[in-house]
Design an enzyme around this catalytic site. Structure first.
Site, short mmCIF file in Angstrom:
data_model
loop_
_atom_site.label_atom_id
_atom_site.label_comp_id
_atom_site.label_asym_id
_atom_site.label_seq_id
_atom_site.Cartn_x
_atom_site.Cartn_y
_atom_site.Cartn_z
N GLY A 17 -17.39 44.32 16.91
CA GLY A 17 -16.52 43.16 17.13
C GLY A 17 -15.06 43.50 16.84
N CYS A 18 -14.84 44.22 15.76
CA CYS A 18 -13.47 44.56 15.36
C CYS A 18 -12.85 45.53 16.36
CB CYS A 18 -13.47 45.17 13.96
SG CYS A 18 -14.03 43.97 12.71
N THR A 19 -13.67 46.41 16.91
CA THR A 19 -13.18 47.37 17.91
C THR A 19 -12.75 46.65 19.18
OG1 THR A 19 -14.53 49.15 17.00
CG2 THR A 19 -13.82 49.40 19.30
#
Length: 154
Positions: free
Chosen positions: A45-47
Site C-alpha cells: 500500500g505504501c509503495t
C-alpha cells in the site's frame, strides 16, 4: 487519538531524512507542504501511494507544494525505498512517533483480528502560513495523489 484539523496551526518539527540530514517544517517558508503519514516503507500500500506522488511530482511542484513522507521507519530503511521506487521527494524518519503523536495520527489499529498501535494513513496539507489547510483521510492508496491534486487544482 486527537487528530489535527483544518485551521489548526501545524506543529513545528525537525526530523532526519533519508540522508540522515535534519529537515524542518520551517525550511519550507512560502510553500505549501504535503505531510503524508504512511505505516511502513516498501509495503504494498505504501509503495503504491509513494509511486502516485512520485508520478505527480511535476504537477505538485507547479502548485508550489513540497512533499514529505513520514513513517516510523529507521533512517537506514528510507534510502532503499527511495532507490527501489525512484522516489523524487523527501522521506522522514519518525521512529519515536513523536510527530505522528503531535498530528494525532498515532493510535490503535486493527489488522487481521489483532489490535496494535501504529500510524494511520492520513495526509495534511499545510499552507504557506503554517496552518493546516486540508486533511486527507478518505482515499485509497492508489488514488491518493489524484485526490490531493483534485483538491489543489480546484
Amino acid at each position: 487519538m486527537n487528530m489535527l484539523k483544518a485551521g489548526d496551526v501545524a506543529p513545528q518539527f525537525s526530523l532526519p531524512n533519508q540522508d540522515n540530514q535534519t529537515v524542518s517544517l520551517s525550511d519550507f517558508k512560502g510553500k505549501k507542504v504535503l505531510v503524508y503519514f504512511y505505516p511502513k516503507a516498501m509495503t504494498p500500500g505504501c509503495t503504491i501511494q509513494a509511486q502516485g506522488l512520485r508520478d505527480s511530482q511535476t504537477s505538485l511542484a507547479e502548485l508550489n507544494v513540497e512533499v514529505l513522507g513520514v513513517s516510523p521507519d529507521a533512517v537506514k530503511r528510507l534510502p532503499k525505498f527511495i532507490e527501489k521506487e525512484n522516489l523524487n521527494f523527501t522521506l522522514l524518519s519518525d521512529e519515536d512517533h513523536a510527530l505522528a503523536d503531535a498530528f494525532g495520527v498515532w493510535g490503535l489499529k486493527k489488522f487481521m483480528g489483532k489490535e496494535y498501535d501504529g500510524i494511520h494513513r492520513i495526509t495534511f496539507l499545510i499552507n504557506e502560513n503554517g496552518e493546516i489547510e486540508h486533511v486527507f483521510d478518505k482515499f485509497k492508496t492508489k488514488d491518493h495523489h489524484e485526490v490531493v491534486l483534485a483538491y489543489l487544482q480546484k
